[in-house]
Design a protein around this motif. Structure first.
Motif, PDB file in Angstrom:
ATOM      1  N   GLY B  61      25.910 -26.024  31.875  1.00  0.00           N
ATOM      2  CA  GLY B  61      26.775 -25.419  32.870  1.00  0.00           C
ATOM      3  C   GLY B  61      26.550 -26.651  33.832  1.00  0.00           C
ATOM      4  O   GLY B  61      25.888 -27.637  33.727  1.00  0.00           O
ATOM      5  N   GLN B  62      27.788 -26.683  34.733  1.00  0.00           N
ATOM      6  CA  GLN B  62      27.629 -27.658  35.835  1.00  0.00           C
ATOM      7  C   GLN B  62      26.436 -27.617  36.778  1.00  0.00           C
ATOM      8  O   GLN B  62      26.165 -28.752  37.296  1.00  0.00           O
ATOM      9  CB  GLN B  62      29.021 -27.873  36.638  1.00  0.00           C
ATOM     10  N   GLN B  63      25.905 -26.518  37.156  1.00  0.00           N
ATOM     11  CA  GLN B  63      24.997 -26.359  38.059  1.00  0.00           C
ATOM     12  C   GLN B  63      23.737 -27.081  37.471  1.00  0.00           C
ATOM     13  O   GLN B  63      23.207 -27.948  38.129  1.00  0.00           O
ATOM     14  CB  GLN B  63      24.723 -24.916  38.157  1.00  0.00           C
ATOM     15  N   ALA B  64      23.620 -26.946  36.302  1.00  0.00           N
ATOM     16  CA  ALA B  64      22.238 -27.365  35.525  1.00  0.00           C
ATOM     17  C   ALA B  64      22.437 -28.902  35.275  1.00  0.00           C
ATOM     18  O   ALA B  64      21.501 -29.631  35.580  1.00  0.00           O
ATOM     19  CB  ALA B  64      22.346 -26.954  34.292  1.00  0.00           C
ATOM     20  N   ASP B  94      32.757 -19.950  29.762  1.00  0.00           N
ATOM     21  CA  ASP B  94      31.909 -19.408  28.918  1.00  0.00           C
ATOM     22  C   ASP B  94      32.088 -17.867  28.795  1.00  0.00           C
ATOM     23  O   ASP B  94      32.289 -17.102  29.908  1.00  0.00           O
ATOM     24  CB  ASP B  94      30.428 -19.259  29.849  1.00  0.00           C
ATOM     25  N   PRO B  95      32.332 -17.228  27.511  1.00  0.00           N
ATOM     26  CA  PRO B  95      32.737 -15.956  27.543  1.00  0.00           C
ATOM     27  C   PRO B  95      31.944 -14.811  27.949  1.00  0.00           C
ATOM     28  O   PRO B  95      32.426 -14.024  28.454  1.00  0.00           O
ATOM     29  CB  PRO B  95      33.171 -15.854  25.924  1.00  0.00           C
ATOM     30  N   GLU B  96      30.805 -15.413  28.023  1.00  0.00           N
ATOM     31  CA  GLU B  96      29.555 -14.521  28.328  1.00  0.00           C
ATOM     32  C   GLU B  96      29.583 -14.093  29.999  1.00  0.00           C
ATOM     33  O   GLU B  96      29.132 -13.317  30.580  1.00  0.00           O
ATOM     34  CB  GLU B  96      28.262 -15.101  28.149  1.00  0.00           C
ATOM     35  N   ASP B  97      30.041 -15.246  30.581  1.00  0.00           N
ATOM     36  CA  ASP B  97      30.029 -15.399  32.134  1.00  0.00           C
ATOM     37  C   ASP B  97      31.075 -16.463  32.409  1.00  0.00           C
ATOM     38  O   ASP B  97      31.003 -17.433  32.504  1.00  0.00           O
ATOM     39  CB  ASP B  97      28.654 -15.818  32.731  1.00  0.00           C
ATOM     40  N   ARG B  99      32.486 -17.353  35.297  1.00  0.00           N
ATOM     41  CA  ARG B  99      32.281 -18.242  35.972  1.00  0.00           C
ATOM     42  C   ARG B  99      31.940 -19.455  35.709  1.00  0.00           C
ATOM     43  O   ARG B  99      32.399 -20.406  36.265  1.00  0.00           O
ATOM     44  CB  ARG B  99      31.470 -17.591  37.230  1.00  0.00           C
ATOM     45  N   ARG B 100      31.145 -19.732  34.672  1.00  0.00           N
ATOM     46  CA  ARG B 100      30.471 -20.859  34.138  1.00  0.00           C
ATOM     47  C   ARG B 100      31.635 -21.570  33.424  1.00  0.00           C
ATOM     48  O   ARG B 100      32.274 -20.979  32.748  1.00  0.00           O
ATOM     49  CB  ARG B 100      29.430 -20.522  33.295  1.00  0.00           C
ATOM     50  N   HIS B 101      31.368 -22.810  33.773  1.00  0.00           N
ATOM     51  CA  HIS B 101      32.190 -23.922  32.717  1.00  0.00           C
ATOM     52  C   HIS B 101      31.299 -24.772  31.832  1.00  0.00           C
ATOM     53  O   HIS B 101      30.296 -25.350  32.317  1.00  0.00           O
ATOM     54  CB  HIS B 101      33.134 -24.871  33.473  1.00  0.00           C
ATOM     55  N   VAL B 102      31.033 -24.544  30.571  1.00  0.00           N
ATOM     56  CA  VAL B 102      30.355 -25.242  29.756  1.00  0.00           C
ATOM     57  C   VAL B 102      30.733 -26.646  29.433  1.00  0.00           C
ATOM     58  O   VAL B 102      32.131 -26.566  28.902  1.00  0.00           O
ATOM     59  CB  VAL B 102      29.916 -24.303  28.437  1.00  0.00           C
ATOM     60  N   VAL B 103      29.900 -27.390  29.835  1.00  0.00           N
ATOM     61  CA  VAL B 103      30.443 -29.001  29.603  1.00  0.00           C
ATOM     62  C   VAL B 103      29.829 -29.513  28.273  1.00  0.00           C
ATOM     63  O   VAL B 103      28.586 -29.209  28.183  1.00  0.00           O
ATOM     64  CB  VAL B 103      30.064 -29.608  30.819  1.00  0.00           C
ATOM     65  N   GLU B 104      30.573 -30.335  27.335  1.00  0.00           N
ATOM     66  CA  GLU B 104      30.010 -30.579  26.385  1.00  0.00           C
ATOM     67  C   GLU B 104      30.461 -32.035  26.054  1.00  0.00           C
ATOM     68  O   GLU B 104      31.804 -32.175  26.191  1.00  0.00           O
ATOM     69  CB  GLU B 104      30.322 -29.586  25.139  1.00  0.00           C
ATOM     70  N   ILE B 105      29.533 -32.988  25.450  1.00  0.00           N
ATOM     71  CA  ILE B 105      30.165 -34.231  25.067  1.00  0.00           C
ATOM     72  C   ILE B 105      31.066 -34.339  23.808  1.00  0.00           C
ATOM     73  O   ILE B 105      30.743 -33.263  22.635  1.00  0.00           O
ATOM     74  CB  ILE B 105      29.180 -35.161  24.913  1.00  0.00           C
TER      75      ILE B 105
END
Lengths: 163, 163
Positions: B61-64, B94-97, B99-105
């Motif tokens: 996630g972007q926060q992490a 993220d379908p689970e949450d 709010r989160r945008h999961v970032v991946e290379i």
DNA sequence: TATTGTTATACTCTATAACTATA
DNA sequence: TATAGTTATAGAGTATAACAATA
């Protein structure tokens, strides 16, 4: 041969743990702490460094000061203007070479530096709290060697000089 | 007592040689070198770090990500936008949450990181050229300890963890 | 010609607050 | 109410180029 209770992982060595990356990260982190610690004194990190360096080195030209602080001469002008207006340093033309402006700390500046140094010591003591005295000395020596080699590549082989 | 062939100077310990000051200076110096070395690749230092971290850490996630890179989440947005437009990373909810945008290379990103790592190795090899292998390891370990203690003060006493 | 300091400008980085959509 | 991401903005730092005065 021998028991392989664990696969032999290639010891990844993430970029996060590269010395260069950590240097960049920690440099910004410690600068941030200097900034908030010096805020009540009314100085930002570059002003702090300039003033302390002027106390340590005495009267110098702006080129030399900029080189030591790693601040471009053009960017140094406004910074010194502010400190001069506040009466913390003085500038005068060098009679020997009228192009040069000799910068010197004032007594007001020196008095402020005393407070700055106490504050800096607190910041550093906390920032490096995970290292003991010997380790801090080792770190300082290693950083000093790197700093000298980046200052002037030709100095590398010379004397232990300054570290 | 004893022959005094030289005056006993108080070993001044200039601010220039404080570990905190040198850390700030060298951090900016190495960042400058990363910048010019990565310029032909088309990445600035923060983009470089983000991309390499994404390769090392996988989807996050972007926060992490921001916490790891020491970039505020608000400042991370535009940076990731650019890299996404260039096809170097992807963002998905993220379908689970949601709010989160999961970032991946992406694979294009991974390919570019290979080049980045070669360049970074060159920069670091030159920057730390005044230290031998053992000394570089010592420096890396010390910096890592400091980095961990600043990340999370509570981690200090725990295991050797990551260093 | 070269150097010291200066001005101006553009760009990057940092810090902060407020907003939205989700939880 | 709290959190993840976003937007906007102001401030600090950095990099360059051009200029005047002086060497």
């Amino acid at each position: 041969m021998g028991m392989s209770s664990s696969i032999d992982v290639p010891a990844k060595q993430e970029f996060k743990r590269h010395a260069g990356f950590m240097l960049a990260q920690l440099g910004r982190a410690v600068t941030r702490r200097y900034r908030s610690a010096m805020a009540p004194i009314g100085l930002n990190p570059r002003e702090t460094a300039a003033l302390v360096q002027l106390r340590d080195a005495g009267a110098v030209g702006q080129q030399a000061l900029g080189a030591t602080l790693d601040i471009d001469a053009s960017n140094l002008v406004a910074l010194l203007n502010d400190l001069e207006v506040e009466g913390l340093l003085s500038r005068r033309r060098d009679p020997e070479d009228r192009r040069r402006h000799v910068v010197e700390i004032t007594s007001a500046g020196t008095a402020l530096v005393d407070e700055v140094m106490r504050t800096a010591a607190q910041v550093e003591d906390q920032f490096f709290s995970s290292l003991d005295e010997d380790e801090r000395t080792t770190l300082r020596d290693l950083l000093c060697r790197v700093a000298q080699s980046t200052d002037d590549p030709s100095t590398t082989e010379v004397t232990g000089a300054d570290c």
